[in-house]
Design a protein around this motif. Structure first.
Motif, PDB file in Angstrom:
ATOM      1  N   VAL A   1       0.865  -1.180   0.000  1.00 51.23           N
ATOM      2  CA  VAL A   1       0.000   0.000   0.000  1.00 51.23           C
ATOM      3  C   VAL A   1       0.899   1.226   0.000  1.00 51.23           C
ATOM      4  O   VAL A   1       1.697   1.425   0.920  1.00 51.23           O
ATOM      5  CB  VAL A   1      -0.926   0.010   1.227  1.00 51.23           C
ATOM      6  N   ARG A   2       0.788   2.020  -1.040  1.00 51.10           N
ATOM      7  CA  ARG A   2       1.652   3.186  -1.200  1.00 51.10           C
ATOM      8  C   ARG A   2       0.902   4.475  -0.891  1.00 51.10           C
ATOM      9  O   ARG A   2      -0.303   4.569  -1.125  1.00 51.10           O
ATOM     10  CB  ARG A   2       2.201   3.246  -2.621  1.00 51.10           C
ATOM     11  N   ALA A   3       1.644   5.461  -0.400  1.00 49.40           N
ATOM     12  CA  ALA A   3       1.097   6.801  -0.180  1.00 49.40           C
ATOM     13  C   ALA A   3       2.144   7.806  -0.647  1.00 49.40           C
ATOM     14  O   ALA A   3       2.866   8.408   0.152  1.00 49.40           O
ATOM     15  CB  ALA A   3       0.760   7.015   1.295  1.00 49.40           C
ATOM     16  N   PRO A   4       2.294   7.984  -1.979  1.00 48.33           N
ATOM     17  CA  PRO A   4       3.321   8.896  -2.505  1.00 48.33           C
ATOM     18  C   PRO A   4       3.174  10.294  -1.934  1.00 48.33           C
ATOM     19  O   PRO A   4       2.078  10.854  -1.894  1.00 48.33           O
ATOM     20  CB  PRO A   4       3.052   8.870  -4.011  1.00 48.33           C
ATOM     21  N   GLN A   5       4.293  10.869  -1.494  1.00 49.48           N
ATOM     22  CA  GLN A   5       4.281  12.162  -0.810  1.00 49.48           C
ATOM     23  C   GLN A   5       4.862  13.301  -1.635  1.00 49.48           C
ATOM     24  O   GLN A   5       4.519  14.473  -1.433  1.00 49.48           O
ATOM     25  CB  GLN A   5       5.083  12.058   0.496  1.00 49.48           C
ATOM     26  N   THR A   6       5.768  12.991  -2.578  1.00 44.87           N
ATOM     27  CA  THR A   6       6.549  14.037  -3.237  1.00 44.87           C
ATOM     28  C   THR A   6       5.702  15.089  -3.942  1.00 44.87           C
ATOM     29  O   THR A   6       5.936  16.300  -3.751  1.00 44.87           O
ATOM     30  CB  THR A   6       7.550  13.408  -4.219  1.00 44.87           C
ATOM     31  N   PRO A   7       4.698  14.727  -4.780  1.00 44.69           N
ATOM     32  CA  PRO A   7       3.922  15.784  -5.450  1.00 44.69           C
ATOM     33  C   PRO A   7       3.238  16.730  -4.469  1.00 44.69           C
ATOM     34  O   PRO A   7       3.192  17.952  -4.711  1.00 44.69           O
ATOM     35  CB  PRO A   7       2.898  14.987  -6.269  1.00 44.69           C
TER      36      PRO A   7
ATOM     37  N   MET B   1      12.110  15.374   3.006  1.00 46.01           N
ATOM     38  CA  MET B   1      13.382  16.080   3.013  1.00 46.01           C
ATOM     39  C   MET B   1      13.917  16.275   1.593  1.00 46.01           C
ATOM     40  O   MET B   1      14.431  17.348   1.249  1.00 46.01           O
ATOM     41  CB  MET B   1      14.389  15.284   3.841  1.00 46.01           C
ATOM     42  N   SER B   2      13.775  15.248   0.765  1.00 42.38           N
ATOM     43  CA  SER B   2      14.221  15.365  -0.625  1.00 42.38           C
ATOM     44  C   SER B   2      13.449  16.459  -1.355  1.00 42.38           C
ATOM     45  O   SER B   2      14.023  17.225  -2.145  1.00 42.38           O
ATOM     46  CB  SER B   2      14.054  14.027  -1.348  1.00 42.38           C
ATOM     47  N   ALA B   3      12.147  16.559  -1.084  1.00 41.71           N
ATOM     48  CA  ALA B   3      11.327  17.599  -1.710  1.00 41.71           C
ATOM     49  C   ALA B   3      11.759  18.986  -1.237  1.00 41.71           C
ATOM     50  O   ALA B   3      11.746  19.956  -2.010  1.00 41.71           O
ATOM     51  CB  ALA B   3       9.856  17.364  -1.405  1.00 41.71           C
ATOM     52  N   TYR B   4      12.135  19.102   0.032  1.00 43.37           N
ATOM     53  CA  TYR B   4      12.611  20.378   0.578  1.00 43.37           C
ATOM     54  C   TYR B   4      13.875  20.836  -0.143  1.00 43.37           C
ATOM     55  O   TYR B   4      13.973  21.983  -0.599  1.00 43.37           O
ATOM     56  CB  TYR B   4      12.862  20.214   2.073  1.00 43.37           C
ATOM     57  N   LEU B   5      14.841  19.935  -0.261  1.00 48.04           N
ATOM     58  CA  LEU B   5      16.100  20.282  -0.917  1.00 48.04           C
ATOM     59  C   LEU B   5      15.880  20.630  -2.388  1.00 48.04           C
ATOM     60  O   LEU B   5      16.485  21.570  -2.917  1.00 48.04           O
ATOM     61  CB  LEU B   5      17.091  19.129  -0.775  1.00 48.04           C
ATOM     62  N   ALA B   6      14.989  19.875  -3.050  1.00 46.78           N
ATOM     63  CA  ALA B   6      14.689  20.165  -4.456  1.00 46.78           C
ATOM     64  C   ALA B   6      14.010  21.519  -4.602  1.00 46.78           C
ATOM     65  O   ALA B   6      14.265  22.255  -5.580  1.00 46.78           O
ATOM     66  CB  ALA B   6      13.807  19.064  -5.034  1.00 46.78           C
ATOM     67  N   ALA B   7      13.157  21.883  -3.635  1.00 47.11           N
ATOM     68  CA  ALA B   7      12.448  23.163  -3.711  1.00 47.11           C
ATOM     69  C   ALA B   7      13.413  24.330  -3.546  1.00 47.11           C
ATOM     70  O   ALA B   7      13.268  25.369  -4.216  1.00 47.11           O
ATOM     71  CB  ALA B   7      11.355  23.224  -2.649  1.00 47.11           C
ATOM     72  N   LEU B   8      14.403  24.193  -2.656  1.00 37.84           N
ATOM     73  CA  LEU B   8      15.397  25.259  -2.503  1.00 37.84           C
ATOM     74  C   LEU B   8      16.095  25.527  -3.825  1.00 37.84           C
ATOM     75  O   LEU B   8      16.271  26.683  -4.239  1.00 37.84           O
ATOM     76  CB  LEU B   8      16.419  24.859  -1.433  1.00 37.84           C
ATOM     77  N   GLU B   9      16.468  24.463  -4.494  1.00 30.41           N
ATOM     78  CA  GLU B   9      17.154  24.612  -5.777  1.00 30.41           C
ATOM     79  C   GLU B   9      16.212  25.158  -6.844  1.00 30.41           C
ATOM     80  O   GLU B   9      16.584  26.041  -7.638  1.00 30.41           O
ATOM     81  CB  GLU B   9      17.727  23.263  -6.211  1.00 30.41           C
TER      82      GLU B   9
END
Length: 340
Positions: A164-170, A205-213
């Motif tokens: 059961v997945r709950a994708p968070q990135t988008p 956390m990955s989304a945070y770093l990507a957003a800064l860039e």
């Protein structure tokens, strides 16, 4: 001194004036044989007078079933885990099963959990999300050993178990775009310890770093702090951030409870929300709706509901373990509210 003998089903049958088979049907809750209500009441009365209880261990050996399911979680006190446990207990009650809970928060406990599940302490297991010490090979090994499982993971392949997945990135991307789009430039990240120690292990956390860039914001490692693991730690973490000479103008909290604490910390520091500090939390808790202002969150589209997870588990237990697992997805969404 002679120890008194434990009553048996034969004793109950003799007292109730019925067969041993009838006692077994009544005490085990079997519904596939019609037993008159008067007979059932007589058996139950006799069992009560003798303080008789069925031998669960013996029945388990005969049926090769423990009539237990296992919930494996990463910690205690996480609101989403609480709801997950409640929904599994509700389904287990309907099926006449008990629920065992194992906390896995270290490699040693992970190894012990795998050992216990290999020994079949339960007829099936649900593996909660965010457990970093159980890898895919161990889960696949348990499935190939015949253990029905439902694994809540955004990365594990359905290799003999349901996922059961709950994708968070988008949803996280939308939240960060919302913050930067509103003119916020110093966005702090209040994370779980594992996220701060290993950024690649967390979609948030990955989304945070990507957003800064993506938004051309200068990374400031001092704005990345731990605190999302509990309410008090989050309160102190945000208080310390606001006490800096260069405080953040927004906080993304990696749990909803940390987001609520961030609003309290801002209030006590005299910082207006969202004027001086915008706040977004992760996990759509009902509590998010009663903060003042209401907490913006990323999380499930509705309040946490794990009835489908529980259904999948008992479907697998009832049907056996199919060769391939099933895969369900329930993506997170961004819920903008007053705090941002």
């Amino acid at each position: 001194m002679t120890r008194s003998r434990q009553p048996t089903s034969r004793d109950v049958a003799a007292l109730a004036g019925v067969s041993v088979a009838t006692v077994s049907y009544v005490m085990n809750g079997r519904t596939d044989r019609r037993i008159p209500a008067e007979t059932r009441d007589r058996v139950l009365e006799a069992a009560g007078r003798l303080a008789y209880a069925p031998n669960r261990s013996a029945r388990s050996l005969r049926n090769r079933r423990t009539e237990q399911v296992c919930l494996v979680v990463g910690s205690i006190g996480v609101p989403a885990y609480d709801q997950l446990a409640q929904d599994i207990h509700d389904r287990a009650d309907e099926a006449g099963y008990g629920v065992l809970t194992i906390v896995v928060n270290s490699p040693a406990r992970a190894a012990k959990a795998v050992e216990l599940l290999q020994q079949r302490i339960a007829d099936g297991a649900v593996i909660a999300p965010d457990i970093r010490f159980l890898d895919g090979a161990e889960l696949t090994g348990l499935a190939r050993g015949g253990l029905p499982m439902v694994v809540m993971s955004n990365t594990a392949p359905p290799d003999g178990f349901d996922v059961v997945r709950a994708p968070q990135t988008p949803a996280c991307d939308a939240a960060f775009d919302h913050l930067f789009g509103a003119g916020r430039r110093r966005v702090a990240f209040v994370g779980h310890r594992y996220e701060v120690d290993d950024p690649s292990s967390s979609e948030r956390m990955s989304a945070y770093l990507a957003a800064l860039e993506r938004h051309g914001a200068e990374p400031d490692p001092s704005l990345v702090v731990t605190g999302a693991d509990d309410r008090v730690a989050a309160y102190h973490a945000v208080t310390a951030l606001l006490d800096r000479p260069d405080p953040p103008d927004a906080v993304f909290a990696a749990s909803a409870r940390a987001g609520v604490s961030a609003i309290w910390a801002a209030r006590d520091a005299g910082a207006g929300v969202p004027g001086e500090l915008a706040v977004v939390g992760a996990g759509n808790l009902p509590e998010s709706l009663i903060t003042r202002p209401a907490l913006s969150t990323v999380g499930p589209a509705t309040e946490d509901d794990f009835t489908e997870v529980a259904r999948l588990l008992f479907d697998r237990i009832d049907a056996g373990v199919p060769e391939r697992g099933r895969e369900l997805s329930d993506p997170w969404a961004f819920h903008p509210r007053g705090s941002s």
